[in-house]
Design an enzyme around this catalytic site. Sequence first.
Site, PDB file in Angstrom:
ATOM      1  CG  ASP A 242     -11.848  24.067  25.048  1.00 54.78           C
ATOM      2  OD1 ASP A 242     -12.112  23.327  26.522  1.00 54.78           O
ATOM      3  OD2 ASP A 242     -12.744  25.081  25.506  1.00 54.78           O
TER       4      ASP A 242
HETATM    5  C1  BGC Z   1     -13.954  23.982  27.953  1.00 50.14           C
HETATM    6  C2  BGC Z   1     -13.190  24.812  28.770  1.00 50.14           C
HETATM    7  C3  BGC Z   1     -12.876  24.410  30.166  1.00 50.14           C
HETATM    8  C4  BGC Z   1     -12.784  22.930  29.852  1.00 50.14           C
HETATM    9  C5  BGC Z   1     -11.964  22.348  30.827  1.00 50.14           C
HETATM   10  C6  BGC Z   1     -14.263  22.330  28.191  1.00 50.14           C
HETATM   11  O1  BGC Z   1     -15.773  21.612  27.449  1.00 50.14           O
HETATM   12  O2  BGC Z   1     -14.473  24.874  26.682  1.00 50.14           O
HETATM   13  O3  BGC Z   1     -13.712  26.198  29.145  1.00 50.14           O
HETATM   14  O4  BGC Z   1     -12.456  25.203  31.158  1.00 50.14           O
HETATM   15  O5  BGC Z   1     -14.031  22.135  28.891  1.00 50.14           O
HETATM   16  O6  BGC Z   1     -13.553  21.409  31.514  1.00 50.14           O
END
Ligand code: BGC
Length: 743
Positions: A242
């Site tokens: 993530d």
């Molecule tokens: C989120 C993810 C997301 C990623 C990219 C993170 O803050 O938890 O679900 O895909 O950002 O935007």
Amino acid sequence: MKSESKKNKKMEKEIEKLIQNMTLDEKISMIHGVELFKSGGVERLGIPGVVSSDGPMGVRAQFMSDRWIASGNNDDSVSYLPSNSALASTWNPYRAYEMGHVLGTEARGRGKDVILAPGINIKRSPLCGRNFEYMSEDPKLTAALAVPFVKGVQENDVAACVKHFAANVQETDRLMVDEEIDERTLYELYLPAFKAAVQEGNAYSIMGAYNKINGVHCCENKNLLDVILRGEWGFDGTVISDWGGVHKTREAAQCSMDIEMSVFADFDDYKMANPLKEAIRRGEISEKTVDAKVRNILRMMFRLKMIGKDKAERKAGSYNTPDHREMALRTAEESMILLKNDKHTLPLNPSKIKKLVVIGQNAVKIHSDGGGSAEIKALYEICPLMGLKCYLGGNTEVKYLKGYHVPEKPKTFDHNWQADSLDDLKNTDIGMAVRDEANEQEMHRRDEEQRLAQIEKEKAEIHEKNKELFVQAVEAAKNADAVIFVGGLNHDIDSEGFDRSDMKLPYEQDQLIEALLDVRKDMIVTFVGGSPVEMPWRNKAAAILWSYYAGMETGNAFAKIIFGDINPSGKLAETFPKKYDDCATGQNGQFGAWGNIKLEEGLYCGYRHFDRRHIAPAFCFGHGLSYTEFVYSSLTLKAEKGKDVKLTFTVKNDGSRVGSEVVQVYIAPIAPKVDRPDKELKAFAKVELAPGKSRKVSLLLKQQDFAYFDEHLHEFIADAGDYEILVGASCEDIRLKGIATLS
Ligand code: BGC
């Protein structure tokens, strides 16, 4: 099969050849972000970078490569698809397949390689801010929908990135929170949907979650990534972190974390960039660890036809097509849940309505542009008021009143949730931030304090403005042929980055609904929202309709249900408690804390908790009414080969409208050897029936469906003995019972 394995062998050989030809620098560039949504490629060898995009409700708008600023294109509007919580309410795996297919097609159409979806975390608490992005509190239902979703995405030569692995159950302190979870709970509740997505859906990629499990961050967690994901489940695809989920070079490098992504723009300083390169040069980490990551990435790229001899055949995709919108409409129609309908209050007869009064801000609210990383730039979004107007045409008077005040949250072009999360970093300019890990938790805590203070401030403003709005609404309600209230939540509340502080309807909606019901007992109460709310007035209301964020066609689906063109068939994929204190996290208080939480309730969250404690919820798991009646009969159980059980029963549509029923099968062990939930969902089917027609439904319960996870043996065990088989229209509305005996 043989040719498949020959193909795989050839692919593995080509992968090895590519790795042998790469320099350390080239390998390193492939295993971390070089842009906010792109990891590095090796041009010299014809290997492109991997381009990813959020998210679950449609392909997110384009950002600049190193700033959280929309690039301002006008070709990045897309189909706004129903949220996963809406999808799950259809209880229809085919809809999940279709939605995955559309999302994958649009992702390809927008030139993406990986779509950061679906979100399949188990809804542990109704207060989790991201519940709207997730499917259910139940692992069986989540798995049954995740598998076709992933397949639908990937047949477009786009990888699904199943997220967030694992147990990403709260947003508070999401980067650092340490969750204490026992092994059995992990295996029975929080992991099965991921396992199914990997083994049955054949997901090409998976996203490591932000949180820690039992002291170790998920993106650095050997037990999770090496032992379970790769070892026990045989996953050979790519693990992507993530954004900002990697904290330590050595730990991330030495477990199966393949690509480090982050929200920061100091790409060369990512843990798996220069710091890893230096550690390898110093001989502290073997280059082989990097080879293993590159191997996993290249394997995904071959499967996506990004490289290799099939490259020319890679699908091109498309977006914003009419059939995508039709799919969004079908899913929205199937997703809405009729919670209550006394005396056939719904559907309304349009020919009897000359004047319709619609009250509440969710009648006009646009939701597609909010929620955090799930936000999208929708081609359009039909809100409920627009849907009603389009349905009724110009000769019916439709009067709209706000009803309650919602404080404005200014949205500007160069502003978005992820940029906000960088705001506080010292000496940096938005989007060019450098990570300041030592202060991260403190900064987030400060943000949270400010957010809560702002909410307190807004309460006074809301109260003041509501005085007049309430009077206007009540007056208008008295003078109408029909009144529809459209309230609920929005993405100022259902959002990534923070949790809800309570389960109450915001903006004093409860008071307004009470006042309106006093003058209009027949008012139709409807909601759009992403997570359960308390409904203290529910006994007074005749009809309650719930819609999750249901995509671009929400309003059209809504109107068709209100006026009876569509017979509602959605069922709750999560429990709606009467009050927050009734649910597991409400009772044990182990939710939303900073630092550590203990998942004390173990398996007992959602309906498993309500069953065990004998607490009646407002609306139970699996509940959802129809405009017709279904009658269940003739259950037979038959032992099939080994320990499988085949059950057969008949469902009849006993009313006068076409309708679909979600039949649910729960297993309740009688005298189990170990503590087990009173009953658990193990099979379901959605059956469409014309009036007066009946159908024989056959479902198979596999031996695995009777099993629990034995922590000592470290495997699933199905004990011999008697099991009650419960067939019903919800987890409480059990219509047929039988006993299956496992020998
Ligand atoms: C989120 C993810 C997301 C990623 C990219 C993170 O803050 O938890 O679900 O895909 O950002 O935007």
